[in-house]
Scaffold this active site. Structure first.
Site, short mmCIF file in Angstrom:
data_model
loop_
_atom_site.label_atom_id
_atom_site.label_comp_id
_atom_site.label_asym_id
_atom_site.label_seq_id
_atom_site.Cartn_x
_atom_site.Cartn_y
_atom_site.Cartn_z
N ASP A 81 -32.36 53.53 46.22
CA ASP A 81 -32.36 52.46 47.22
C ASP A 81 -32.68 51.11 46.57
OD1 ASP A 81 -32.08 51.42 49.77
OD2 ASP A 81 -34.18 51.78 50.31
N HIS A 125 -24.42 47.57 43.89
CA HIS A 125 -23.94 48.96 43.84
C HIS A 125 -23.33 49.26 42.47
CE1 HIS A 125 -24.94 49.34 47.97
NE2 HIS A 125 -23.94 48.61 48.43
N LEU A 134 -26.90 70.63 32.92
CA LEU A 134 -27.42 69.92 34.10
C LEU A 134 -26.43 70.08 35.24
CD1 LEU A 134 -29.39 67.68 35.39
CD2 LEU A 134 -27.69 66.03 34.61
#
Ligand code: IPE
Ligand code: IPE
Ligand code: MG
Length: 252
Positions: free
Chosen positions: A18, A35, A129
């Protein structure tokens, strides 16, 4: 301190990324620039997880509530999403990272859904991962879809209502195949879950930082890992039970 020296490394890290918009506004930039910069942090973080041995990383990319943003921002985010998947998929695979998605993908344009499906199929098993992207995800949606699946099992006679237990529901939730998050990080200063992984975070350690997501670099991540390693996870037991084998055996 390097994270290889940490006593406890979280196996599964979930992140609410955020603060992109505020980061951009602070610099007189468009929110979209935030972004874009935020995406850069994801790249560094993924590499670092592979390096230190975090096995599962689950990122909140777009919430079920984010559709309420201005249309231009939503469109931009979806484009960025498609572009990121296209550009990064090969590199991720080469680095031993498998990509998966959770959320109500039905709401996305066909092009994006097809891309997601083909990418999920193309990755080999046993990655270093597992990177899961939560897109059009909401914790309440997740619990609801799990409830629907359990109801279907009841209607088809697989189980009876009185046989439903926590495990029955857990198995139908998103991420049911992997361990629950050990650590949740939220950047951007807000102290709320914003409808993320409500079920799966029941016993997760929560870490909040004022840093905006585009500022959350590898050293900030290391700080979070260090904070995690200092926590004592008791899961309802006492401090003494955690530290003394004798007390532990008495309680069993
Ligand atoms: C998080 O940053 C990214 C998404 C929700 C997609 P924000 O866009 O929420 O940034 P702030 O909170 O407005 O600063
Ligand atoms: C949460 O951030 C969603 C993502 C990071 C994708 P928001 O910025 O949407 O959360 P609220 O609206 O401030 O709670
Ligand atoms: Mg926000």
């Amino acid at each position: 301190m390097a994270s290889k020296d940490l006593e406890y490394l979280p196996n599964h890290v979930a992140i609410i990324m955020d603060g992109n918009g505020r980061w951009a506004r602070q610099r007189n930039l468009e929110r979209t620039e935030g972004h874009l910069e935020g995406l850069e942090r994801v790249r560094g973080l993924v590499q670092h997880c592979v390096k230190v041995g975090v096995e599962f990383l689950t990122l909140f990319a777009f919430s079920s509530e984010n559709w309420q943003r201005p249309e231009s921002e939503v469109t931009y985010l979806l484009h960025l999403f498609v572009r990121a998947i296209e550009n990064e998929a090969n590199q991720l695979e080469e680095n031993g990272v498998r990509l998966a998605f959770i959320g109500d993908l039905e709401a996305f344009p066909n092009e994006l859904r097809e891309k997601i499906k083909s990418i999920e199929k193309s990755f080999p098993p046993n990655p270093k991962l597992l990177l899961t992207i939560a897109a059009n995800y909401g914790g309440r949606w997740d619990i609801t879809q799990a409830a629907q699946k359990v109801c279907e099992s009841v209607l088809s006679g697989v189980i009876r209502p009185e046989q439903i237990n926590i495990d029955t529901i857990a198995k139908k939730m998103s991420l049911s195949e992997i361990p629950e998050p050990d650590l949740l990080i939220r950047t951007g200063g807000e102290k709320r879950l914003s409808n993320y992984l409500l079920w799966q975070l029941a016993y997760t350690e929560l870490y909040f930082t004022e840093k905006y997501w585009p500022e959350f670099d590898v050293s900030a991540f290391e700080e979070a890992l260090i904070a995690f390693s200092r926590r004592e996870r008791r899961f309802g037991k006492t401090h003494e039970q955690i530290h003394s084998k004798d007390v532990e055996s008495l309680s069993q």
